[in-house]
Design a protein around this motif. Sequence first.
Motif, PDB file in Angstrom:
ATOM      1  N   ILE A   1      -0.839  -3.512   7.207  1.00 10.62           N
ATOM      2  CA  ILE A   1      -1.102  -4.945   7.273  1.00 10.62           C
ATOM      3  C   ILE A   1      -1.444  -5.474   5.882  1.00 10.62           C
ATOM      4  O   ILE A   1      -0.904  -6.479   5.438  1.00 10.62           O
ATOM      5  CB  ILE A   1      -2.234  -5.252   8.267  1.00 10.62           C
ATOM      6  CG1 ILE A   1      -1.774  -4.848   9.674  1.00 10.62           C
ATOM      7  CG2 ILE A   1      -2.633  -6.723   8.209  1.00 10.62           C
ATOM      8  CD1 ILE A   1      -2.843  -4.838  10.718  1.00 10.62           C
ATOM      9  N   ASP A   2      -2.360  -4.803   5.211  1.00 15.47           N
ATOM     10  CA  ASP A   2      -2.686  -5.112   3.827  1.00 15.47           C
ATOM     11  C   ASP A   2      -3.249  -3.846   3.193  1.00 15.47           C
ATOM     12  O   ASP A   2      -3.145  -2.767   3.777  1.00 15.47           O
ATOM     13  CB  ASP A   2      -3.624  -6.323   3.716  1.00 15.47           C
ATOM     14  CG  ASP A   2      -4.996  -6.106   4.344  1.00 15.47           C
ATOM     15  OD1 ASP A   2      -5.345  -4.960   4.680  1.00 15.47           O
ATOM     16  OD2 ASP A   2      -5.728  -7.094   4.490  1.00 15.47           O
ATOM     17  N   GLY A   3      -3.853  -3.969   2.024  1.00 17.38           N
ATOM     18  CA  GLY A   3      -4.283  -2.784   1.297  1.00 17.38           C
ATOM     19  C   GLY A   3      -5.285  -1.899   2.000  1.00 17.38           C
ATOM     20  O   GLY A   3      -5.319  -0.694   1.783  1.00 17.38           O
TER      21      GLY A   3
ATOM     22  N   PRO B   1      -5.839 -11.953  -6.664  1.00 12.84           N
ATOM     23  CA  PRO B   1      -5.270 -11.085  -7.698  1.00 12.84           C
ATOM     24  C   PRO B   1      -5.330  -9.609  -7.283  1.00 12.84           C
ATOM     25  O   PRO B   1      -6.352  -9.148  -6.775  1.00 12.84           O
ATOM     26  CB  PRO B   1      -6.169 -11.345  -8.911  1.00 12.84           C
ATOM     27  CG  PRO B   1      -6.671 -12.747  -8.692  1.00 12.84           C
ATOM     28  CD  PRO B   1      -6.856 -12.862  -7.197  1.00 12.84           C
ATOM     29  N   TYR B   2      -4.226  -8.934  -7.489  1.00 11.86           N
ATOM     30  CA  TYR B   2      -4.020  -7.514  -7.169  1.00 11.86           C
ATOM     31  C   TYR B   2      -3.910  -7.226  -5.677  1.00 11.86           C
ATOM     32  O   TYR B   2      -3.780  -6.080  -5.283  1.00 11.86           O
ATOM     33  CB  TYR B   2      -5.056  -6.604  -7.848  1.00 11.86           C
ATOM     34  CG  TYR B   2      -4.738  -6.446  -9.306  1.00 11.86           C
ATOM     35  CD1 TYR B   2      -3.756  -5.553  -9.731  1.00 11.86           C
ATOM     36  CD2 TYR B   2      -5.365  -7.242 -10.253  1.00 11.86           C
ATOM     37  CE1 TYR B   2      -3.421  -5.460 -11.064  1.00 11.86           C
ATOM     38  CE2 TYR B   2      -5.034  -7.148 -11.594  1.00 11.86           C
ATOM     39  CZ  TYR B   2      -4.061  -6.250 -11.988  1.00 11.86           C
ATOM     40  OH  TYR B   2      -3.718  -6.150 -13.298  1.00 11.86           O
ATOM     41  N   GLY B   3      -3.943  -8.254  -4.861  1.00 12.73           N
ATOM     42  CA  GLY B   3      -3.752  -8.065  -3.422  1.00 12.73           C
ATOM     43  C   GLY B   3      -2.369  -7.542  -3.093  1.00 12.73           C
ATOM     44  O   GLY B   3      -2.221  -6.604  -2.301  1.00 12.73           O
ATOM     45  N   LYS B   4      -1.349  -8.155  -3.702  1.00 15.23           N
ATOM     46  CA  LYS B   4       0.030  -7.714  -3.427  1.00 15.23           C
ATOM     47  C   LYS B   4       0.249  -6.288  -3.917  1.00 15.23           C
ATOM     48  O   LYS B   4       0.908  -5.497  -3.250  1.00 15.23           O
ATOM     49  CB  LYS B   4       1.035  -8.671  -4.074  1.00 15.23           C
ATOM     50  CG  LYS B   4       1.109 -10.004  -3.366  1.00 15.23           C
ATOM     51  CD  LYS B   4       2.151 -10.915  -3.986  1.00 15.23           C
ATOM     52  CE  LYS B   4       2.190 -12.243  -3.241  1.00 15.23           C
ATOM     53  NZ  LYS B   4       3.180 -13.153  -3.802  1.00 15.23           N
TER      54      LYS B   4
ATOM     55  N   LYS C   1      -7.608   3.810  -8.613  1.00 14.94           N
ATOM     56  CA  LYS C   1      -6.509   3.074  -9.234  1.00 14.94           C
ATOM     57  C   LYS C   1      -6.850   1.598  -9.469  1.00 14.94           C
ATOM     58  O   LYS C   1      -6.030   0.852  -9.993  1.00 14.94           O
ATOM     59  CB  LYS C   1      -5.251   3.200  -8.381  1.00 14.94           C
ATOM     60  CG  LYS C   1      -4.687   4.613  -8.373  1.00 14.94           C
ATOM     61  CD  LYS C   1      -3.397   4.685  -7.596  1.00 14.94           C
ATOM     62  CE  LYS C   1      -2.745   6.047  -7.697  1.00 14.94           C
ATOM     63  NZ  LYS C   1      -2.224   6.351  -9.013  1.00 14.94           N
ATOM     64  N   GLY C   2      -8.033   1.182  -9.071  1.00 17.83           N
ATOM     65  CA  GLY C   2      -8.434  -0.201  -9.263  1.00 17.83           C
ATOM     66  C   GLY C   2      -7.809  -1.162  -8.270  1.00 17.83           C
ATOM     67  O   GLY C   2      -7.775  -2.372  -8.507  1.00 17.83           O
ATOM     68  N   TYR C   3      -7.339  -0.661  -7.145  1.00 24.64           N
ATOM     69  CA  TYR C   3      -6.767  -1.517  -6.100  1.00 24.64           C
ATOM     70  C   TYR C   3      -7.830  -2.022  -5.129  1.00 24.64           C
ATOM     71  O   TYR C   3      -7.542  -2.863  -4.288  1.00 24.64           O
ATOM     72  CB  TYR C   3      -5.706  -0.761  -5.296  1.00 24.64           C
ATOM     73  CG  TYR C   3      -4.424  -0.496  -6.037  1.00 24.64           C
ATOM     74  CD1 TYR C   3      -3.768  -1.494  -6.734  1.00 24.64           C
ATOM     75  CD2 TYR C   3      -3.848   0.772  -6.029  1.00 24.64           C
ATOM     76  CE1 TYR C   3      -2.582  -1.242  -7.414  1.00 24.64           C
ATOM     77  CE2 TYR C   3      -2.664   1.028  -6.693  1.00 24.64           C
ATOM     78  CZ  TYR C   3      -2.035   0.020  -7.384  1.00 24.64           C
ATOM     79  OH  TYR C   3      -0.859   0.274  -8.044  1.00 24.64           O
ATOM     80  N   ALA C   4      -9.046  -1.494  -5.220  1.00 27.84           N
ATOM     81  CA  ALA C   4     -10.100  -1.865  -4.273  1.00 27.84           C
ATOM     82  C   ALA C   4     -11.458  -1.853  -4.960  1.00 27.84           C
ATOM     83  O   ALA C   4     -11.642  -1.201  -5.997  1.00 27.84           O
ATOM     84  CB  ALA C   4     -10.121  -0.889  -3.096  1.00 27.84           C
ATOM     85  N   ARG C   5     -12.373  -2.579  -4.344  1.00 32.61           N
ATOM     86  CA  ARG C   5     -13.787  -2.559  -4.720  1.00 32.61           C
ATOM     87  C   ARG C   5     -14.531  -1.733  -3.678  1.00 32.61           C
ATOM     88  O   ARG C   5     -14.123  -1.695  -2.520  1.00 32.61           O
ATOM     89  CB  ARG C   5     -14.372  -3.960  -4.676  1.00 32.61           C
ATOM     90  CG  ARG C   5     -13.916  -4.879  -5.739  1.00 32.61           C
ATOM     91  CD  ARG C   5     -14.626  -6.240  -5.550  1.00 32.61           C
ATOM     92  NE  ARG C   5     -14.381  -7.092  -6.681  1.00 32.61           N
ATOM     93  CZ  ARG C   5     -13.274  -7.815  -6.826  1.00 32.61           C
ATOM     94  NH1 ARG C   5     -12.336  -7.796  -5.919  1.00 32.61           N
ATOM     95  NH2 ARG C   5     -13.108  -8.560  -7.904  1.00 32.61           N
ATOM     96  N   LEU C   6     -15.637  -1.158  -4.089  1.00 29.62           N
ATOM     97  CA  LEU C   6     -16.514  -0.484  -3.149  1.00 29.62           C
ATOM     98  C   LEU C   6     -17.137  -1.547  -2.246  1.00 29.62           C
ATOM     99  O   LEU C   6     -17.580  -2.591  -2.725  1.00 29.62           O
ATOM    100  CB  LEU C   6     -17.602   0.278  -3.902  1.00 29.62           C
ATOM    101  CG  LEU C   6     -18.523   1.148  -3.066  1.00 29.62           C
ATOM    102  CD1 LEU C   6     -17.758   2.337  -2.485  1.00 29.62           C
ATOM    103  CD2 LEU C   6     -19.689   1.641  -3.901  1.00 29.62           C
TER     104      LEU C   6
END
Length: 175
Positions: free
Chosen positions: A49-51, A84-87, A136-141
Amino acid sequence: MLTRKLMQALAVLVILLSGCQGVSSSHSGTTEKTVDLSDKIEVTVRRVIDGDTFIADVNGTEERIRLILVDTPETVHPTKAVQPYGKEASAFSKKTLENQSVYLEYDKEKRDKYDRLLAYVFLKDGTSFNKILLEKGYARLAVFPPNIKYEDEYKQAEKEAKKKKLGLWNNKKGE
């Protein structure tokens, strides 16, 4: 004669073992700590669905799974613009997870208020997908007690991504 054969066998063994260390993973750059998958639940990812959210076949039932301890930028939120960086995060999750078998581990709370299963997701090689997103910097804690089993490990992964200015932390897309 016996010593020479033993030395040759030992040399062959050393060469074989050292060759195993050179095999790189498709998740290069990650500090890979693998876990025992025998106590995890194997599922098949049907659709990302998303990241940080996907749909999987869990014991014959289609379930929505939300990754624990991570939050990727929004791409499909009903009231928020694409962040930003969602896609990039969504594309990475889709490429890595869709139509794959993965392993789920639950923590203390199994479902959230939206009735999604909350899980740590492990790939077939035992690496934590949640942690890879952070590395990889695609997510925050995103810490929501009592589900905190891997908090310290994931906090370190996020810290390293920030230090390396990866993804969300590179300051090139307004964050």
